[in-house]
Motif scaffolding. Structure first.
Motif, PDB file in Angstrom:
ATOM      1  N   GLU A 125       0.850  -1.197   0.000  1.00  0.00           N
ATOM      2  CA  GLU A 125       0.000   0.000   0.000  1.00  0.00           C
ATOM      3  C   GLU A 125       0.881   1.240   0.000  1.00  0.00           C
ATOM      4  OE1 GLU A 125      -3.307  -0.110   2.696  1.00  0.00           O
ATOM      5  OE2 GLU A 125      -3.221  -2.291   2.799  1.00  0.00           O
ATOM      6  N   TYR A 126       0.369   2.267  -0.679  1.00  0.00           N
ATOM      7  CA  TYR A 126       1.189   3.460  -0.957  1.00  0.00           C
ATOM      8  C   TYR A 126       0.573   4.652  -0.239  1.00  0.00           C
ATOM      9  CZ  TYR A 126       3.327   6.955  -4.134  1.00  0.00           C
ATOM     10  OH  TYR A 126       4.014   7.999  -4.684  1.00  0.00           O
ATOM     11  N   PHE A 127       1.384   5.412   0.487  1.00  0.00           N
ATOM     12  CA  PHE A 127       0.867   6.574   1.216  1.00  0.00           C
ATOM     13  C   PHE A 127       1.660   7.805   0.801  1.00  0.00           C
ATOM     14  CE2 PHE A 127       0.499   2.848   3.880  1.00  0.00           C
ATOM     15  CZ  PHE A 127      -0.846   2.858   4.176  1.00  0.00           C
ATOM     16  N   VAL A 128       0.978   8.925   0.712  1.00  0.00           N
ATOM     17  CA  VAL A 128       1.668  10.156   0.343  1.00  0.00           C
ATOM     18  C   VAL A 128       1.326  11.229   1.367  1.00  0.00           C
ATOM     19  CG1 VAL A 128       1.828  11.967  -1.349  1.00  0.00           C
ATOM     20  CG2 VAL A 128       1.693   9.640  -2.083  1.00  0.00           C
ATOM     21  N   PHE A 129       2.338  11.935   1.829  1.00  0.00           N
ATOM     22  CA  PHE A 129       2.123  13.043   2.765  1.00  0.00           C
ATOM     23  C   PHE A 129       2.644  14.293   2.086  1.00  0.00           C
ATOM     24  CE2 PHE A 129       2.739   9.192   5.138  1.00  0.00           C
ATOM     25  CZ  PHE A 129       1.839   9.259   6.191  1.00  0.00           C
ATOM     26  N   ASP A 130       1.835  15.349   2.063  1.00  0.00           N
ATOM     27  CA  ASP A 130       2.300  16.602   1.446  1.00  0.00           C
ATOM     28  C   ASP A 130       2.532  17.627   2.534  1.00  0.00           C
ATOM     29  OD1 ASP A 130       2.213  16.005  -1.380  1.00  0.00           O
ATOM     30  OD2 ASP A 130       0.064  15.759  -1.087  1.00  0.00           O
ATOM     31  N   PHE A 131       3.628  18.375   2.444  1.00  0.00           N
ATOM     32  CA  PHE A 131       3.937  19.392   3.443  1.00  0.00           C
ATOM     33  C   PHE A 131       4.329  20.682   2.747  1.00  0.00           C
ATOM     34  CE2 PHE A 131       4.869  15.416   5.593  1.00  0.00           C
ATOM     35  CZ  PHE A 131       4.233  15.597   6.806  1.00  0.00           C
ATOM     36  N   HIS A 132       4.109  21.785   3.446  1.00  0.00           N
ATOM     37  CA  HIS A 132       4.591  23.076   2.945  1.00  0.00           C
ATOM     38  C   HIS A 132       5.227  23.771   4.141  1.00  0.00           C
ATOM     39  CE1 HIS A 132       4.838  26.564   0.380  1.00  0.00           C
ATOM     40  NE2 HIS A 132       4.297  27.296   1.316  1.00  0.00           N
TER      41      HIS A 132
ATOM     42  N   ALA B 245      -5.504   9.716  -5.282  1.00  0.00           N
ATOM     43  CA  ALA B 245      -6.424  10.834  -5.487  1.00  0.00           C
ATOM     44  C   ALA B 245      -7.648  10.714  -4.597  1.00  0.00           C
ATOM     45  CB  ALA B 245      -6.845  10.879  -6.949  1.00  0.00           C
ATOM     46  N   ASP B 246      -7.876   9.530  -4.014  1.00  0.00           N
ATOM     47  CA  ASP B 246      -9.070   9.356  -3.187  1.00  0.00           C
ATOM     48  C   ASP B 246      -8.688   9.288  -1.717  1.00  0.00           C
ATOM     49  OD1 ASP B 246     -10.369   9.274  -5.543  1.00  0.00           O
ATOM     50  OD2 ASP B 246     -10.557   7.107  -5.644  1.00  0.00           O
ATOM     51  N   ILE B 247      -9.719   9.410  -0.880  1.00  0.00           N
ATOM     52  CA  ILE B 247      -9.453   9.451   0.560  1.00  0.00           C
ATOM     53  C   ILE B 247      -8.839   8.143   1.036  1.00  0.00           C
ATOM     54  CG2 ILE B 247     -10.520   9.936   2.789  1.00  0.00           C
ATOM     55  CD1 ILE B 247     -12.955  10.923   1.041  1.00  0.00           C
ATOM     56  N   ASN B 248      -9.204   7.029   0.360  1.00  0.00           N
ATOM     57  CA  ASN B 248      -8.708   5.747   0.834  1.00  0.00           C
ATOM     58  C   ASN B 248      -7.250   5.497   0.433  1.00  0.00           C
ATOM     59  OD1 ASN B 248      -8.841   5.362  -1.857  1.00  0.00           O
ATOM     60  ND2 ASN B 248     -10.460   3.819  -1.824  1.00  0.00           N
ATOM     61  N   GLY B 249      -6.582   6.537  -0.088  1.00  0.00           N
ATOM     62  CA  GLY B 249      -5.176   6.348  -0.431  1.00  0.00           C
ATOM     63  C   GLY B 249      -4.984   5.578  -1.724  1.00  0.00           C
ATOM     64  N   LYS B 250      -6.018   5.499  -2.554  1.00  0.00           N
ATOM     65  CA  LYS B 250      -5.890   4.811  -3.836  1.00  0.00           C
ATOM     66  C   LYS B 250      -6.383   5.765  -4.930  1.00  0.00           C
ATOM     67  CE  LYS B 250      -4.935   0.388  -2.660  1.00  0.00           C
ATOM     68  NZ  LYS B 250      -4.255   0.729  -1.432  1.00  0.00           N
TER      69      LYS B 250
END
Length: 1941
Positions: free
Chosen positions: A223-230, A1451-1456
């Protein structure tokens, strides 16, 4: 030796001849007078080691290439052509290439009476570039930076002046975009029985969870997770990434933690490629540190900042990296077994805290409490690896004493780099930070073999932050949190750090890792060093460029060090200091000082009153923007006394290293400049630089050795000194060694190595333990702080030893003041608030006597009082002044910043010198202004001695503005320069005059905003006034009015060039002011001349130009580096003769487009071909091979003159690589022996080699091969090539080591040569094997030979980057419009692009040789652009193949995401929405799309991946754009890739409508080359080279036919070897393109694998598209028969006999499908652990053979819209259980078999043991997909309490794999059912046990047969009793109620 002599006699005169750059001696000689006086207090203590060993050489050869950069113009580097002439002037300043250029001595003291000369150094210091310059060079390509600006400003000679910082804006503290992507692949070996694990991924405070996997210890997630920060970088890199595995978490309970793994983001970012790929994280339990590893999680972690591109290794069917130990998630150099350690951070006390409350509150408090309390309640918070600890709060104290330690327990070495220590003020509402300090663990420890654990202090750390006055809303609060550069001293804190490795076996250890806080004992006052009195002196020589906003009020400057000197908001002196002061001294509070006066002080030792600020003065106007203060003859001074612990040694140590580093940096910049300007001999300069480095290092070791035992030395001081000395020593040795290896061809690699030295030096020089705080200079107006500068105290610290002195100590430094904090970001920070010329000196009060030595001579001191003669002066009055005239020759600027909305600027330049300024004229609408203007500054007064000024003039500041019609001019950028000086008695003539034009880099904040070409000269005006100066020519150009042009000797020499322009067309023009562009035209302008294209009549209908080639002639400088830019502007012609600018492009360097005729003497075809690889499409090539670095290097990897013709014949024949020497003209024939038996032998050998002897795969059947077979085979090859490249690289390094060793051991060169040549052979073999793209025998030895599959090329980036953007003759110029953005990372200009101009340029000197024009078929209209295709519209069929996407951004809330493909080309759009792929981030599309298009109107293809949404609009995930037109017309023939083999049918069918022979004939015709001639025996001759190949081909029916296609194809595959016209043709390929999303610029959103074919419609139509649809999984059925078990451990105890037994059953499932688990029946009461089952499990599954994955489709939850497809590895799990009737069953053991590779079962139960699992890697494995049927014994294992594996049973099983068809033909039943039933097992009968254990038998009967009956009877009885009781008591109760008794 010279030095001994000096030391003995005290005086010596030396004469030495100078040498020039080529080490030839020249006529100039230099005489040096050296005097020697012992240093203070160290007379006679010199040891021999302190003298450099100067080799005895009489003729000056010792300075063999040590180009000391003494001259203001650095001879070695010559930053502009013709500079090296200047290196030989008979002046003192230029001395420096004789013997002494390689030496440094401490300053020789001049005797006291020699007062006038001040402190002239005897031997000149070699000066160095500023640190900043390197950071700047580090960020840019060496190609883009012009170093003239740096060197010109920053080299100087006399010791009077130090260098300004070039860049202004602080880079840290500004938020940036980051994306962290983490893939959790799987977990293994989790500790615990039968768990349901979930992985929690945490970054900072964001948490995400994987799904839950049931009852498994090795879950597979993928499973793939992405975290975006600024956030600002510092904040980002301190965030902690935490992976934790949680067991059985659900909605109601949080689950139990199995183990965690922590690492900070910075560690990941510092990895190569900023990522860990497929690594195993070790889990440990934070609550029990005695436990070992709790399991492993395999994951990928990548951190992407803006502009980083992550190279993902190719995601193909990876064989699982089962080697966990070898792939741990740890940075290199960290051991796998990390131990637990305690980190003790001791917080002792703090002082100098600021007020943290308002004075009103203080008065209120005073009224109530009656005493005046300090207004701050401090405590300290320490943060480390995601944990926080706090000390207690000390109420109301500016000098709190805590004496507490915060203890962290963490694995060592930790994966978190920094400990954050923060003093906070406790407050009822919210706590605020007072100051923050970060401790970098890398700097306080050393991991080498002689290293030491982290240790620090006890030492004071200084904290900086916002200004000290307390305001309720502090705008600079961020500074106190450690973001950005602090603008004021806040406090100092006494801390120490220690680390102790824990012995986890000892019993009394605390198991948890929670933070503890405990008290520690007080430390003695002297522990941090002896208190000393320091003296800081400063003098303001000039204050100019004061911003006009503050120019109307009086201004003063204040200097502070710590809280000393701070009148406004300092706090009273620290009490500890007061104790120190002798009694009887006046104890004034510092804030009560009266400025500029002093109280009765008589003798020098009395307490000096500090004067810390200059008297306020009203500024004068310089010009419209700036003011200056009238510091003319009178220069105000300030001085401060302060008390600090004497820890100067730390600073001295840093200074020594910094100086070595600065010198190295300057040298490296020089070398880069030499390489960049293509000057001769960069290697000499580099050798010199390395020589200097090694000398510097040895000098360091000598000096640093002295200070071993001083008071207040901490452990870190001692260890650091040792390790610094070791490092420096080894660095010196390495530098020496590398110096000997610098050859012409290795300069670039060695330069890289030297840059590594530089980083190491800078790292070492950074001192983690502070001593004296930094000095702040504040500009005050109206008692408010306006702007500041911060100067590190080490830079101005004085020492008697020269190397230890700070680089700005006792020197005049140009300091630019900036706005504090966030105000300094962006445009506000770029304007200079003020420029000071400032002299600073800091040292011990007792060595104060020479604090004025560095000032320019010629002043009198004015003291505050008449009495004290020992007092420092408050003013200096200069009686010497020199008058000069400054001439600024402003020639031109290029690549300026676009400041107007049109995308251009209206630039003018303003030149500042001293207190004068002048401007050039404004040039409208250009980014490349040529001012050609001379600015003359008359009567410039400079103070000081003439000679000093000559050596060291002040700097010139040039600022560039954009003139706006309304409002004030807008700042573009700024640069600094130093003038060349002529004194009145010097002649005005060569070599120094007239000065050369040079390029100066223009900065805007931290980014580069262009370059200026100019020259500056400063001429002294003598007695005769200006008449003596060289005459100025009057204004020549009558139109320009009184503007003086740059005089002739300085302006460049011009010659006539012709520039030819190819106008092809315009593309993608955007609307301008809402109107469409309809009739555009292109104007080309260069140096005032130009040409206009034909007008495009209707842009919509045809955006191409009708006239292709036009030319114009122009006078350009001979020197290519000085060529002006060429401007391309597109205008739209509207009605009534109006023109509107659409967009513009400036071509800043024309060098790429210069054509030089080919060399006729070149008889060597390789060089001719090399020429051809350039970019002209002329029939005879061009010299600049620019097309693509990767290509040219690939093509010409062999020595010139070798031809390699490699042949492909039919599969059984082994492919040979024959290299034959060919002459360019000879007809070469290459013969190849084709003997088949040899290759057969090879195969047999390989078969034998294969271990395990599993039967060999039969040759793959042609029919089952499809396009995907080809694709996967190619990916294997790609990976192999990457591996072999790595191996080759390793080999090259090894070879270098050999050379080094050889040099050391003095091997005779000839045997080295032999070794080398052997190496080379090996190398060649490697290379050639790389070129054999697809062939059978290449497989590495260990693997079985691959089945022969034709391959294609898989590029792991886009095709354009492999082929130089296909700009071989058609270039694309982006047109810009609109203001440039001001992002700190060079603004992405994409949003400013308004269109593209396609065309090309060619320039050449005018009389061109006749040969070209005389050639056959020369068309004079086309000029240099012969044989270019016509640009009429053309119809093309575009066929886009989309293979798959990888790593899409969820692109979706479920991380997919639910991706689908959209393809746009011009007006047509193809949406593949209905075929979206559900919940997949790595979708396989496998589709082809056909679109018809017309070039040039529709040439930009956009392939986008969208996310399908049930509701709302679909979101764009990412898109990629491909310019089809350039591909279509490219000579690399990118229309349809050329396959490696020709076949008429099957999976490798030829795709192109033209056959290879037709293509070859066409290429030969176009290239005007002879051929092709097909000869007998499979030969073909093209342009004098002969190729061979097969001549037969099979058609569909297997009949052989004669054909020439193979021959033609072998030529096409080697087309790059054809002289003159050859180039690499694009092969059949798959390219990988990054997907970008305009909302997240610069950050990849995934990658797309695809390719494009194009077929012109006027040719025969191509065949149908290849079918690349994804392979359908194959349906299989796995039948597992469990026959027996043995030695299963016994769990149950008998009630009476106590005998052990088990009720055994076996459970099994195919990994990932626990829902359909199957159980056998129960074998009750087994006493021996033996069980008999004869039970069959049947598992149907879908399997993808190529990827070795099982495909499951299921709905994720009840609410899911559709099924999600999962791919999981095929693993069969079998478990053995003990059945219990009333409690839960007990799990006994399990085994997991990977069906692709599992150990063969043992023949008998005896042979079956744990080793089958333990040594899985070594044992031969088998695959059920090959074997189909396997039977044997396998062990069951479980883990015991100590986490050891134990054997818990054995199972005899039979695995049988059948395909779905076979399963239908021969069905079987589950368990023991029909069809094909298994017989009943023969189990011992429990009836015999009656007598042994009657109870058990009864229990057996009761429990199994009559269980339900008994339960029913019991329930019925209970019910009856209840009713009976009711009836019995009812009457009595009623009577009672009724009678009311």
């Amino acid at each position: 030796m010279v030095l001994q002599k000096v030391a003995e006699e005290g005086h010596l005169e030396l004469t030495d001849t100078l040498i020039d750059d080529n080490n030839m001696s020249i006529k100039t000689s230099v005489t040096i007078d050296i005097r020697y006086q012992p240093m203070d207090g160290t007379g006679g203590m010199w040891s021999d080691g302190e003298f450099l060993d100067v080799p005895d050489d009489r003729d000056g050869l010792f300075a063999f290439e040590t180009d000391s950069l003494l001259s203001g113009q650095s001879h070695g580097s010559g930053t502009s052509p013709g500079r090296s002439l200047q290196g030989s002037i008979p002046t003192f300043r230029k001395a420096g290439r004789g013997v002494f250029s390689a030496m440094k001595l401490g300053k020789a003291k001049s005797s006291k009476d020699d007062h006038k000369r001040g402190d002239e150094p005897a031997i000149l210091e070699m000066e160095d570039l500023d640190k900043k310059a390197m950071r700047l060079a580090g960020m840019l390509e060496p190609d883009t930076i012009s170093l003239a600006s740096v060197t010109a400003v920053t080299t100087n000679v006399s010791n009077k002046r130090s260098k300004p910082d070039i860049k202004m804006e602080p880079s840290s503290g500004r938020p940036v975009d980051y994306q962290i992507s983490i893939t959790v692949i799987e977990a293994r070996q989790l500790i615990g029985l039968n768990m349901d694990p979930v992985v929690c991924v945490e970054v900072g405070d964001d948490k995400k969870y994987t799904s839950m996997k049931e009852s498994t210890n090795c879950p597979y997630y993928n499973e793939y997770f992405v975290f975006d920060f600024h956030v600002p970088p510092d904040v980002m890199f301190d965030k902690i990434i935490k992976l934790s595995v949680i067991h059985s978490k659900n909605l109601l309970r949080s689950g139990t933690l199995v183990g965690t793994f922590k690492m900070d983001v910075g560690t990941v970012y510092s990895q190569p490629e900023h990522q860990f790929y497929h690594k195993w994280a070790i889990l440990s339990d934070p609550d029990d540190i005695t436990a070992g590893c709790k399991g492993y999680v395999k994951c990928d972690i990548a951190v992407v900042g803006k502009g980083d591109n992550i190279k993902t290794p190719h995601k193909a069917n990876e064989t699982d990296e089962d080697d966990i130990e070898g792939n741990l998630l740890l940075p290199e150099g960290i051991p796998a077994e990390r131990q637990w350690a305690r980190f003790y951070v001791k917080i002792h006390r703090a002082e100098g805290l600021p007020k943290m409350n308002t004075s009103i509150m203080a008065n209120v408090k005073k009224a109530f409490i009656g005493e005046n309390r300090d207004l701050v309640d401090p405590y300290v918070q320490v943060q480390f690896s995601g944990q926080k600890g706090k000390t207690s709060v000390q109420k109301s104290s500016y000098e709190p004493i805590w004496n507490e330690q915060v203890i962290f327990t963490e694995l060592f070495p930790p994966l978190c780099k920094r400990i954050k220590v923060q003093i906070r003020d406790s407050d009822k509402v919210n706590d605020v930070a007072i100051g923050t300090h970060f401790i970098d663990l890398r700097k306080i420890s050393n991991d080498g073999d002689k290293g030491f654990l982290p240790t620090l202090g006890p030492a004071w750390v200084n904290m900086y932050g916002s200004t000290r006055q307390y305001t309720l809303m502090d705008e600079h609060q961020d500074l106190n949190d450690g973001l950005g550069e602090g603008v004021s001293f806040r406090a100092r804190l006494l801390i120490s750090v220690a680390v102790e490795i824990l012995d986890t076996t000892s019993p009394e250890i605390i198991c948890s890792t929670d933070v503890q806080v405990e008290p520690v004992s007080n430390i003695s006052e002297s522990a941090t060093g002896k208190m000393e009195e320091f003296f800081l002196f400063g003098s303001f020589l000039e204050a100019t460029m004061i911003d006009r906003k503050i120019g109307d009020k009086p201004i003063s400057f204040e200097i502070t060090i710590g809280n000393y000197g701070n009148h406004i908001d300092g706090v009273s002196k620290s009490s500890s200091v007061k104790k120190k002061k002798k009694e009887g001294e006046n104890q004034e509070e510092e804030n009560e000082l009266i400025q500029n006066s002093s109280e009765d002080e008589a003798d020098e030792d009395a307490d000096l009153t500090s004067v810390s600020s200059t008297p306020p003065m009203k500024p004068f106007i310089t010009d419209r923007n700036y003011f200056h203060l009238p510091y003319f003859e009178k220069k105000p001074c300030v001085y401060i006394k302060s008390w600090w612990q004497d820890q100067r040694r730390r600073l001295y140590n840093s200074n020594m290293m910094d100086k070595i580093a600065d010198k190295l940096e300057e040298g490296l910049n020089d070398v880069q400049e030499v390489i960049k300007t293509e000057k001769a001999f960069p290697e000499r300069r580099l050798r010199g630089v390395l020589e200097e480095l090694s000398i510097g290092c040895s000098r360091y070791v000598t000096l640093a050795n002295k200070d071993v035992n001083l008071a207040g030395r901490t452990k870190l001081d001692r260890e650091r000194l040792k390790s610094c000395m070791r490092e420096m020593d080894s660095m010196g040795q390495q530098a020496k060694q590398i110096r000997t290896q610098v050859k012409k061809n290795t300069v670039k690699e060695k330069l890289k190595l030297a840059q590594n030295f530089l980083q190491r030096l800078r790292f070492l020089a950074d001192e983690p333990q502070h001593s004296i705080p930094d000095v702040f200079i504040w500009m005050m107006s109206n008692n408010k702080r306006i702007a500041y500068a911060r100067i590190p105290s080490k830079d101005i610290l004085y020492s008697v030893v020269d190397e230890e002195t700070g680089k700005d100590c006792g020197k005049v430094k140009a300091v630019f003041l900036k706005l504090p904090g966030k105000k300094g970001f962006g445009p506000a920070g770029w304007t200079v608030q003020a420029k000071l010329e400032l002299y600073l000196w800091l040292g011990l009060n007792k060595s104060r006597k020479n604090f004025l030595h560095g000032l320019p001579n010629g002043f009198e001191e004015i003291r505050a009082t008449k009495m004290g003669h020992g007092l420092p002066p408050v003013t200096l009055v200069y009686d010497m002044k020199q008058v000069f005239q400054l001439r600024a020759h402003m020639y031109q600027a290029r690549s300026l910043f676009a400041a107007d909305s049109s995308g251009l600027s209206d630039p003018f330049a303003r030149v500042f010198f001293s207190s004068q300024s002048q401007v050039t004229e404004v040039l409208n609408e250009t980014l490349c202004p040529t001012w050609d203007q001379l600015l003359v500054f008359d009567d410039v007064e400079l103070f000081g001695e003439a000679t000093e000024l000559r050596d060291d003039p002040p700097i010139i500041v040039v600022e560039f503005y954009d003139q706006d019609t309304v409002g004030k001019a807008e700042f573009i950028g700024r640069t600094f320069a130093k003038p060349t000086i002529k004194m009145r008695d010097e002649p005005y003539g060569p070599p120094r005059f007239p000065p050369q034009l040079e390029y100066y880099q223009i900065y805007r904040g931290n980014s580069i905003a262009g370059e200026l070409l100019a020259a500056f000269e400063l001429l002294q005006v003598g007695q005769g006034g200006r008449a003596d100066l060289p005459p100025l020519e009057g204004p020549t150009d009558s139109e320009r009015g009184p503007i003086l042009p740059v005089p002739l000797g300085i302006r460049p020499v011009l010659s006539r060039y012709r520039i030819e322009v190819l106008f092809w067309g315009l593309r993608d023009l955007k609307r301008i002011n809402l109107a469409q562009v309809d009739r555009p035209r292109v104007d080309i302008e260069c140096a005032g001349r130009g040409v206009q294209s034909a007008l495009i009549q209707n842009y919509k209908k045809n955006p191409n130009f009708s006239t292709l080639v036009k030319w114009f002639e122009v006078d350009l400088p001979e020197n290519e580096l000085l060529h002006p830019p060429l401007n391309i502007r597109v205008v739209d012609c509207r009605a009534f003769g109006r023109y509107i600018l659409v967009g513009s492009h400036a071509v800043s360097t024309l060098r790429h487009y210069i054509y030089s005729p080919p060399d006729k003497s070149c008889n060597n075809w390789a060089t001719a071909a090399k020429l051809m690889n350039g970019y002209m499409v002329l029939t005879n090539g061009c010299s600049q091979a620019r097309s693509s670095p990767s290509l040219s290097s690939r093509t010409f990897s062999r020595p010139a003159g070798d031809v390699s013709v490699s042949l492909e014949a039919e599969p059984p024949i082994r492919k040979m690589d024959t290299v034959v020497k060919l002459d360019a003209m000879s007809d070469a024939v290459v013969k190849v022996d084709m003997n088949e038996d040899e290759s057969d032998k090879e195969k047999k050998k390989k078969k034998k080699k294969k271990k395990g002897g599993a039967e060999e795969e039969e040759e793959t059947d042609e029919r089952v091969l499809d396009w995907w077979s080809k694709y996967f085979a190619s990916i294997e090859t790609l990976k192999e090539n990457l591996r072999s490249q790595e191996a080759a690289q390793a080999e090259a390094e090894e070879r270098e080591d050999l050379e080094i060793a050889a040099e050391a051991a003095d091997i005779r060169p000839d045997d080295l040569h032999l070794k080398g040549s052997k190496m080379k052979e090996r190398f060649k073999e490697k290379k050639s094997s790389k070129q054999k793209r697809s062939q059978a025998a290449d497989g590495s030895e260990k693997r079985p030979p691959k089945a022969r599959v034709d391959e294609l090329v898989v590029y792991n980036r886009e095709l354009e980057s492999e082929y130089g953007n296909f700009e071989d003759w058609l270039h694309t110029f982006n047109l810009y419009r609109g203001k440039a953005g001001d992002d700190d990372e060079h603004a992405l200009d994409d949003d400013r692009i308004v269109g593209r101009f396609k065309g090309s340029l060619c320039m050449y000197k005018v009389p061109l040789s006749q040969e070209i024009t005389r050639e056959a078929g020369y068309d004079p209209n086309m000029g240099m652009f012969q044989s270019i295709p016509h640009n009429d519209p053309i119809h093309v069929l575009v066929r886009v193949y989309v293979v798959r996407a990888t790593d899409l951004h969820p692109a979706d809330i479920n991380g997919k995401a639910d991706p689908y493909v959209v393809i746009k080309l011009g007006k047509s759009e193809v949406k593949d929405k209905e075929n979206y792929i559900s919940k997949q981030l790595n979708p396989v599309f496998g589709k082809s799309f056909d679109i018809e298009a017309t070039f040039p109107m529709e040439s930009m293809l956009t392939v986008s991946v969208y996310d399908w949404d049930l509701v709302g609009t679909d979101d764009l995930i990412g898109e990629t754009k491909i310019d089809l037109e350039n591909r279509f017309y490219s000579k690399f023939r990118a229309t349809c890739g050329i396959a490696s083999n020709y076949s008429m049918h099957g999976y490798n069918i030829w795709r192109d409508p033209m056959k290879p022979s037709q293509i070859l004939a066409k290429l030969c015709k176009e290239g005007k080359i002879d051929g092709p001639h097909y000869g007998p025996g499979g030969k073909v001759k093209v342009a004098n080279r002969i190729f061979t190949g097969a001549t037969e081909i099979e058609d569909e029916n297997g009949l052989k036919k004669q054909t020439e296609e193979h021959l033609a194809l072998s030529v096409l595959n080697h087309w790059e070897e054809i002289p003159r016209v050859g180039c690499k043709l694009v092969p059949e390929h798959v390219e990988t393109r990054p997907l970008l999303n305009p909302d997240k610029p610069g950050i990849e959103q995934g990658r797309l694998e695809m390719w494009v074919d194009m077929f012109p419609m006027d040719m025969p139509a191509p065949g149908p598209a290849i079918d690349i649809s994804p392979r359908k999984p194959k349906r299989y059925e796995l039948r597992v028969i469990i026959w027996n078990t043995d030695e299963v451990i016994l769990e149950d105890d008998d009630y009476f006999t106590g005998e052990k037994s088990s009720d055994i059953f076996v459970r099994g499932w195919l990994k990932g499908q626990q829902e359909d688990k199957q159980d056998t029946d129960v074998h009750y009461h087994s006493l021996t652990g033996e069980g008999n089952f004869n039970w069959r499990f049947v598992f149907p599954f879908d399997y993808l053979v190529a990827e070795e994955k099982i495909i499951i489709s299921k709905k994720e939850s009840m609410f899911s819209w559709d099924e999600t497809e999962y791919k999981i590895p095929p693993r069969l799990t079998m478990q053995v259980w003990d059945a219990d009737h009333f409690s839960a069953d007990d799990f006994l053991g399990a085994i997991e078999l990977d069906l692709n590779r599992f150990p063969r079962g043992a023949k008998t139960a005896k042979q079956c043991n744990l080793d089958m699992i333990r040594n899985e890697q070594e044992l031969p494995t088998i695959s059920i997909f090959k074997q189909k049927r396997v039977k044997g014994w396998w062990p069951f294992v479980a883990r015991d309490e100590n986490d050891e594996m134990e054997l818990t049973g054995k199972v005899e099983a039979e695995l049988h794999l059948v395909t779905a068809e076979e399963a239908e033909k021969s069905p079987v039943g589950l368990g023991r059912n029909e069809p094909d039933p298994l017989e009943k097992p023969n189990r011992p009968d429990t009836t015999f046990l009656w007598f042994l254990s009657p109870l058990k038998a009864i229990r057996y009967l009761v429990c199994n047969r009559y269980k339900w009956l008994i339960i029913k009877i019991v329930l019925a009885l209970l019910l009856l009793i209840m009713i009976g009781l009711f009836l019995y008591s009812m009457p009595g109760y009623l009577v009672k109620k009724l009678l009311g008794a």
